[in-house]
Design a protein around this motif. Sequence first.
Motif, short mmCIF file in Angstrom:
data_model
loop_
_atom_site.label_atom_id
_atom_site.label_comp_id
_atom_site.label_asym_id
_atom_site.label_seq_id
_atom_site.Cartn_x
_atom_site.Cartn_y
_atom_site.Cartn_z
N UNK A 14 -73.00 122.84 -21.75
CA UNK A 14 -72.60 121.69 -22.24
C UNK A 14 -71.04 122.02 -22.94
N UNK A 15 -70.52 122.89 -23.10
CA UNK A 15 -69.29 123.00 -23.69
C UNK A 15 -68.39 122.09 -23.49
N UNK A 16 -67.50 121.43 -23.93
CA UNK A 16 -66.47 120.62 -23.46
C UNK A 16 -66.91 119.15 -23.02
N UNK A 17 -68.24 118.97 -22.89
CA UNK A 17 -68.44 117.72 -22.66
C UNK A 17 -68.49 116.67 -23.98
N UNK A 18 -67.81 115.69 -23.92
CA UNK A 18 -67.91 114.56 -24.94
C UNK A 18 -69.02 113.83 -25.38
N UNK A 19 -69.19 113.77 -26.47
CA UNK A 19 -70.59 113.23 -27.16
C UNK A 19 -70.97 112.06 -26.42
#
Length: 158
Positions: A14-19
Amino acid sequence: MHIDETRESESLDFSGIPSSYYLLGLISAFENRFQAVADSTMREISWKQFFAIICINLCKNPPTLRELSDILGSSHQNVKQILLKLQQKGFVEFKRDNADRRKQRIILTERCLRFCEQNDETSKAVMDRMFSGISEEDLQTTIRTLTSIEKNLDTVHG
C-alpha cells in the motif's frame, strides 16, 4: 482477511497509495464484508432488500419507485428488482397513487412489519456489537466525511 490484516500483509503493498484512494477501497471492502454478515443474519431476505424496507419505513408517505431509488442511491432498475423480490415474498405491495394514477406507491405489508418486529432484537444486537467501542464523536466525524465525499460526487458526475 480483515481490513487491518490487509495493511500488514506481506503480499500487498500500500506504499504510495493516497489516503483518499485507500479510504475508498476500505469503504468498498467494508460494504462487501458487511453485506455478507447481514445476509447471513437475516436469512429470509438480503441486506439490500432489508435496507430498502428500512428506507421505505423512514418515508413519511409511501414512496414511489423514483423516490426510493433516490433515497437508496441506486438505479431505478436495481431498485425495481429488489422490490419485485420483496413483492414475491409478500413484503411489499404496489398501490396506485390517488392523486396521480400514473404513479405507484410502495407499501410495506403486515407480513413485512411482523418480520421487522421479530428481527428487531437481532438487528439491535448486531448493531451494538458492530459499533462497540466507537464513540459518538467518531461516528459523527465519519458521517460528516462521507456526506462531504458524496456531495463532491455531484461535481464529478455532473
